[in-house]
Write a protein that holds these residues in place. Structure first.
Motif, PDB file in Angstrom:
ATOM      1  N   THR A   9       0.616  -1.199   0.098  1.00 52.96           N
ATOM      2  CA  THR A   9       0.192   0.062  -0.207  1.00 52.96           C
ATOM      3  C   THR A   9       0.974   1.174   0.035  1.00 52.96           C
ATOM      4  N   ARG A  10       0.284   2.289  -0.209  1.00 54.05           N
ATOM      5  CA  ARG A  10       1.117   3.604  -0.028  1.00 54.05           C
ATOM      6  C   ARG A  10       0.242   4.838   0.388  1.00 54.05           C
ATOM      7  N   PHE A  11       0.942   5.453   0.734  1.00 55.20           N
ATOM      8  CA  PHE A  11       0.446   7.144   1.250  1.00 55.20           C
ATOM      9  C   PHE A  11       1.238   8.267   0.397  1.00 55.20           C
ATOM     10  N   ALA A  12       0.484   8.823  -0.677  1.00 58.01           N
ATOM     11  CA  ALA A  12       1.236   9.720  -1.516  1.00 58.01           C
ATOM     12  C   ALA A  12       1.041  11.147  -1.497  1.00 58.01           C
ATOM     13  N   PRO A  13       1.534  11.787  -0.487  1.00 60.28           N
ATOM     14  CA  PRO A  13       1.000  13.074  -0.045  1.00 60.28           C
ATOM     15  C   PRO A  13       1.580  14.116  -1.223  1.00 60.28           C
ATOM     16  N   SER A  14       0.971  15.199  -1.454  1.00 65.36           N
ATOM     17  CA  SER A  14       1.514  16.307  -2.339  1.00 65.36           C
ATOM     18  C   SER A  14       1.949  17.406  -1.107  1.00 65.36           C
ATOM     19  N   PRO A  15       3.404  17.696  -1.237  1.00 62.63           N
ATOM     20  CA  PRO A  15       3.877  18.709  -0.415  1.00 62.63           C
ATOM     21  C   PRO A  15       3.349  20.226  -1.046  1.00 62.63           C
ATOM     22  N   ILE A  45       6.368  10.900  -2.307  1.00 64.29           N
ATOM     23  CA  ILE A  45       6.183  12.401  -2.211  1.00 64.29           C
ATOM     24  C   ILE A  45       5.684  12.815  -3.723  1.00 64.29           C
ATOM     25  N   GLU A  46       4.341  13.406  -3.898  1.00 64.14           N
ATOM     26  CA  GLU A  46       4.122  13.811  -5.110  1.00 64.14           C
ATOM     27  C   GLU A  46       4.068  15.167  -5.299  1.00 64.14           C
ATOM     28  N   ASP A  47       5.493  15.519  -5.798  1.00 65.60           N
ATOM     29  CA  ASP A  47       6.035  16.817  -5.909  1.00 65.60           C
ATOM     30  C   ASP A  47       6.263  17.573  -7.140  1.00 65.60           C
ATOM     31  N   SER A 183       0.608  14.491 -15.415  1.00 63.72           N
ATOM     32  CA  SER A 183      -0.388  15.044 -14.849  1.00 63.72           C
ATOM     33  C   SER A 183      -0.693  14.203 -13.653  1.00 63.72           C
ATOM     34  N   TYR A 184      -1.565  14.410 -12.695  1.00 64.80           N
ATOM     35  CA  TYR A 184      -1.677  13.577 -11.471  1.00 64.80           C
ATOM     36  C   TYR A 184      -1.984  12.278 -11.930  1.00 64.80           C
ATOM     37  N   HIS A 185      -2.959  12.341 -12.989  1.00 62.73           N
ATOM     38  CA  HIS A 185      -3.621  10.786 -13.413  1.00 62.73           C
ATOM     39  C   HIS A 185      -2.435   9.956 -13.951  1.00 62.73           C
ATOM     40  N   ALA A 187       0.967  10.430 -13.597  1.00 61.19           N
ATOM     41  CA  ALA A 187       1.990   9.979 -12.813  1.00 61.19           C
ATOM     42  C   ALA A 187       1.646   8.859 -11.861  1.00 61.19           C
ATOM     43  N   VAL A 188       0.561   9.458 -11.363  1.00 59.04           N
ATOM     44  CA  VAL A 188       0.055   8.195 -10.084  1.00 59.04           C
ATOM     45  C   VAL A 188      -0.274   6.851 -10.702  1.00 59.04           C
ATOM     46  N   THR A 189      -0.692   6.761 -11.673  1.00 63.11           N
ATOM     47  CA  THR A 189      -0.742   5.632 -12.491  1.00 63.11           C
ATOM     48  C   THR A 189       0.484   4.583 -12.530  1.00 63.11           C
ATOM     49  N   THR A 201      -4.928   2.937  -1.495  1.00 62.99           N
ATOM     50  CA  THR A 201      -5.828   3.420  -0.515  1.00 62.99           C
ATOM     51  C   THR A 201      -5.701   4.686  -0.559  1.00 62.99           C
ATOM     52  N   ARG A 202      -6.778   5.562  -0.604  1.00 66.20           N
ATOM     53  CA  ARG A 202      -6.834   7.099  -0.437  1.00 66.20           C
ATOM     54  C   ARG A 202      -8.372   7.521  -0.116  1.00 66.20           C
ATOM     55  N   GLY A 203      -8.732   8.844  -0.079  1.00 68.79           N
ATOM     56  CA  GLY A 203      -9.967   9.125   0.443  1.00 68.79           C
ATOM     57  C   GLY A 203     -11.051   9.272  -0.572  1.00 68.79           C
TER      58      GLY A 203
HETATM   59  N1  GLU Z   1      -0.975  13.242  -4.261  1.00 73.76           N
HETATM   60  C1  GLU Z   1      -2.488  13.145  -4.077  1.00 73.76           C
HETATM   61  C2  GLU Z   1      -2.849  14.059  -2.918  1.00 73.76           C
HETATM   62  O1  GLU Z   1      -2.079  14.394  -2.257  1.00 73.76           O
HETATM   63  C3  GLU Z   1      -3.102  11.998  -3.540  1.00 73.76           C
HETATM   64  C4  GLU Z   1      -2.699  10.850  -4.660  1.00 73.76           C
HETATM   65  C5  GLU Z   1      -3.562   9.368  -4.445  1.00 73.76           C
HETATM   66  O2  GLU Z   1      -3.578   8.940  -3.316  1.00 73.76           O
HETATM   67  O3  GLU Z   1      -3.748   8.669  -5.575  1.00 73.76           O
HETATM   68  O4  GLU Z   1      -3.985  14.304  -2.910  1.00 73.76           O
END
Ligand code: GLU
Ligand code: ZN
Length: 276
Positions: A9-15, A45-47, A183-185, A187-189, A201-203
């Motif tokens: 799993t991962r947590f992927a916050p944007s700073p 880190i999604e920077d 873009s977010y889509h 990069a994250v994929t 996992t994410r909100g």
């Molecule tokens: N980096 C994204 C954010 O902080 C979340 C990416 C994800 O969980 O898919 O909102």
């Protein structure tokens, strides 16, 4: 029979700003699911959010997670992977799956104002009338063409079950921004695949994005994870917890001497009560 692969799993916050309670819950859920499955919990880190990105916040994020009592493995930040995103975007372009869009923020805002914020989707202006090639362009996924290539797809959410892919909710999303080869889509994929993530996992606020990500996985032949979109924390009045409503940043609470493990325990209880 071989064992199923261990859970990742991962947590992927944007700073772009400090972490808040909602981030803490996301991280805890991802962490606990991985540990319960004998797997790995990753921090990424999604920077790549241009001027909004403040790399110095990454250190704060690590201190916040440690304060909550979490342990993780860190994978490369998105800013180190731009070449890979660009290469894949070129492949999608060459396959005719992307089209250039030169609409300005103002033009998009005007279309959004006409459509209303909820349910806004890009009206396809630049698909109908290709823009002049000398203008800076973002590149959008041609969702009709994508669908023609992938056929019907489903993705599986731990809580919501099996979901048929439906791109109509987001329309032709941007995969390559004007200022960035991703873009977010996109990069994250690509990152979730590169990092071996098996459970995203994410909100629940990002639920709709998974339709796009599942489509990209099919187009690019990437492994398909499962998803777990958890309910968002709400305050006493039932409103989504957001920093603008004055919820203090984790770093603030940490520096004020609060016990982070205790806070994590409270969030786990609250999450159990939400049942998600
Ligand atoms: N980096 C994204 C954010 O902080 C979340 C990416 C994800 O969980 O898919 O909102
Ligand atoms: Zn456009």
């Amino acid at each position: 029979m071989s064992d199923p692969p261990p859970m990742v799993t991962r947590f992927a916050p944007s700073p772009n700003g400090p972490l808040h309670l909602g981030h803490a819950l996301s991280a805890i859920i991802a962490h606990d699911l991985a540990k319960a499955g004998g797997g790995r919990f990753l921090l990424r880190i999604e920077d790549i959010d241009g001027p909004r990105s403040r790399p110095e916040l990454a250190g704060e994020f690590r201190r916040d997670l440690a304060w909550l009592g979490l342990e993780w493995d860190e994978v490369p930040a998105q800013s180190t992977r731009l070449d890979r995103y660009a290469a894949v975007a070129e492949v999608l372009k060459a396959r005719g799956l992307l089209y250039p869009c030169t609409c300005t923020r103002t033009e998009i805002a005007a279309a959004r104002a006409r459509a209303g914020n909820v349910g806004f989707i890009y009206p396809g202006t630049c698909k109908r009338t290709p823009p002049a090639p000398d203008r800076a362009a973002a590149w959008r996924l041609d969702s009709a063409r994508a669908l023609a290539e992938t056929g019907r797809l489903v993705w599986v959410d731990d809580l919501a079950g099996s979901i048929p892919v439906d791109l109509s909710g987001l329309g032709d999303v941007v995969l390559m921004r004007k200022d960035l080869p991703a873009s977010y889509h996109l990069a994250v994929t690509l990152d979730d695949a590169a990092d071996g993530v098996t459970l995203v996992t994410r909100g629940a606020d990002l639920f709709a994005a998974s339709h796009v990500h599942r489509t990209l996985q099919a187009l690019l032949g990437l492994p398909v994870p499962r998803w777990h979109h958890h309910a968002l924390l709400t305050d006493d009045t039932g409103q989504k917890l957001a920093k603008r409503r004055g919820s203090p940043a984790l770093a603030e609470r940490r520096l004020a001497g609060e016990d982070g493990r205790m806070l994590a325990a409270q969030l786990r209880l609250q999450h159990l009560r939400l049942g998600t």
